[in-house]
Write an enzyme that holds these catalytic residues in place. Structure first.
Site, PDB file in Angstrom:
ATOM      1  N   THR A 130       1.051  -1.188  -0.033  1.00  0.00           N
ATOM      2  CA  THR A 130       0.016  -0.120  -0.057  1.00  0.00           C
ATOM      3  C   THR A 130       0.751   1.326  -0.202  1.00  0.00           C
ATOM      4  O   THR A 130       2.051   1.138   0.458  1.00  0.00           O
ATOM      5  CB  THR A 130      -1.098  -0.047   1.389  1.00  0.00           C
ATOM      6  OG1 THR A 130      -1.258   1.385   1.368  1.00  0.00           O
ATOM      7  CG2 THR A 130      -0.280  -0.164   2.613  1.00  0.00           C
ATOM      8  N   ASP A 134       1.089   2.467   6.200  1.00  0.00           N
ATOM      9  CA  ASP A 134       0.132   2.562   7.627  1.00  0.00           C
ATOM     10  C   ASP A 134       0.031   1.198   8.156  1.00  0.00           C
ATOM     11  O   ASP A 134      -0.941   1.069   8.992  1.00  0.00           O
ATOM     12  CB  ASP A 134      -1.246   2.950   7.247  1.00  0.00           C
ATOM     13  CG  ASP A 134      -1.970   2.328   6.292  1.00  0.00           C
ATOM     14  OD1 ASP A 134      -1.446   1.378   5.605  1.00  0.00           O
ATOM     15  OD2 ASP A 134      -3.286   2.181   6.123  1.00  0.00           O
TER      16      ASP A 134
HETATM   17  O1  F6P Z   1      -4.983   2.670   0.550  1.00  0.00           O
HETATM   18  C1  F6P Z   1      -4.412   3.366  -0.852  1.00  0.00           C
HETATM   19  C2  F6P Z   1      -5.554   4.568  -0.992  1.00  0.00           C
HETATM   20  O2  F6P Z   1      -4.901   5.172  -2.123  1.00  0.00           O
HETATM   21  C3  F6P Z   1      -5.618   5.671   0.006  1.00  0.00           C
HETATM   22  O3  F6P Z   1      -4.389   6.431   0.235  1.00  0.00           O
HETATM   23  C4  F6P Z   1      -6.839   6.252  -0.521  1.00  0.00           C
HETATM   24  O4  F6P Z   1      -7.426   6.900   0.664  1.00  0.00           O
HETATM   25  C5  F6P Z   1      -7.406   4.899  -0.845  1.00  0.00           C
HETATM   26  O5  F6P Z   1      -6.667   4.061  -1.133  1.00  0.00           O
HETATM   27  C6  F6P Z   1      -8.402   5.455  -2.092  1.00  0.00           C
HETATM   28  O6  F6P Z   1      -9.135   4.261  -2.410  1.00  0.00           O
HETATM   29  P1  F6P Z   1      -9.789   3.943  -3.777  1.00  0.00           P
HETATM   30  O7  F6P Z   1      -8.954   3.744  -4.724  1.00  0.00           O
HETATM   31  O8  F6P Z   1     -10.951   2.978  -3.672  1.00  0.00           O
HETATM   32  O9  F6P Z   1     -10.716   5.308  -4.144  1.00  0.00           O
END
Ligand code: F6P
Length: 328
Positions: A130, A134
């Site tokens: 990721t 985190d």
């Molecule tokens: O966990 C990775 C991430 O890019 C976060 O930084 C962000 O809040 C989230 O995923 C966005 O998710 P999605 O691609 O489902 O909009």
């Protein structure tokens, strides 16, 4: 008694991150090295439930170490959160003769693996993938380093136009509810202020700091805002607030969004992915299960899933002080 592992599945789950392909490659090739069959599982846990598997050998993963995204596709599966969904996934794995899997993903993906392991006593291993960084138990998650480099490059470009027009920019970066990306790119790109969820800077201090920047003769100002920032205002509301209170500033906003998740992984992420893939497969072979592999003190380490999921990866608060000094 140690179960003999003959077939290992590998999947990518949750938000994609640069380096996932390099990790798939590492898992597949380590399996090949140890004469274990490897199966790619498409679309994360969704594909597991559907039995969407493909047998992979060392050549199936050629030419992907440098590719962003994930060749196996990814998903955030709602069905896998249900007992029925997990039972269907278990039946598909059994049918294919797969006797362990490696999941490359974030804390949600690990929670799923942990529950699955508990319900079916099925060997599982995690690789943290990721951009948010985190996850407890590793100083770096896969994709984090690449995302930092991507964002710094973009902020440098924004700085060019900001200086040309003497403007203030609010730049929103990803990170869900942690500020690792914001804090590090803020220091790396010389931001005047950094707003992160872990610290509430407060609007008064923000204005004070921006006033100082203006009077010290700066031609542009950059404020990096983590998407989960504690001030509680969106970057657009921050823009309005500053424009109302400081007419001397012309303000623009840039929300970087999903471009932060794309692109070719950095060398650091490729090496990390390779090391993590080897460690994940070899840990399974030696009978380990329910752990996440991670980077600690420059070496590969294992952290139990429950700790990886519950623990908090701490930001380096000293970096905030460094940023304050640097932005004088
Ligand atoms: O966990 C990775 C991430 O890019 C976060 O930084 C962000 O809040 C989230 O995923 C966005 O998710 P999605 O691609 O489902 O909009």
């Amino acid at each position: 008694m140690l179960q003999t592992i003959k077939k290992i599945g590998v999947l990518t789950s949750g938000g994609d991150a640069p380096g996932m392909n390099a990790a798939i490659r590492a898992v597949v090739r380590t399996c090949a090295f140890h004469s274990i069959k490897c199966y790619g599982i498409y679309r994360g846990y969704e594909g597991m439930i559907d039995g969407d598997f493909v047998e992979m050998d060392a050549r199936s993963v050629k030419g992907i170490i440098n590719k962003g995204g994930t060749i196996l596709k990814s998903a955030r599966s709602k069905a896998f959160r249900t007992v029925e969904g997990r039972k269907a996934a278990y039946d598909q794995l059994k049918k294919a003769g797969i006797d362990a899997f490696v999941v490359i993903g974030g804390d949600g993906s690990f929670t799923g693996a942990m529950v699955f392991n508990k319900e079916f006593d099925f060997p599982v291993m995690g690789i943290p993938g990721t951009i948010d960084n985190d996850i407890y138990g590793t100083t770096h998650t896969l994709g984090y380093d690449t995302a930092l480099n991507t964002v710094v490059e973009v902020i440098d470009k924004i700085r060019d136009t900001a200086s040309s027009h003497n403007r203030l920019f609010f730049i929103e970066v990803m990170g869900r509810d942690v500020g690792h990306i914001a804090l590090n790119v803020g220091v790396g790109a010389g931001a005047e202020e950094i707003l992160i969820p872990e610290e509430n800077l407060g609007l008064d201090r923000l204005l004070e700091s921006l006033r100082r920047s203006k009077t010290s003769g700066k031609s542009s100002s950059i404020v990096v805002v983590a998407e989960g920032d504690k001030i509680g205002k969106s970057v657009f509301e921050l823009k309005d607030y500053v424009e109302e209170n400081m007419t001397e500033y012309e303000v623009r906003v840039s929300v970087l969004g999903h471009m932060q998740r794309g692109g070719s992984p950095s060398c650091f992420d490729r090496v990390l992915a390779s090391r993590m893939g080897v460690k994940a497969v070899e840990s399974i072979i030696t009978g380990k299960s329910n752990y996440m592999v991670g980077l600690k003190n420059d070496g590969m380490d294992l952290t139990p899933f429950d700790q990886a999921v519950k623990g908090k990866s701490k930001i380096d608060k000293e970096l905030l002080r460094v940023s304050d000094i640097m932005s004088i």
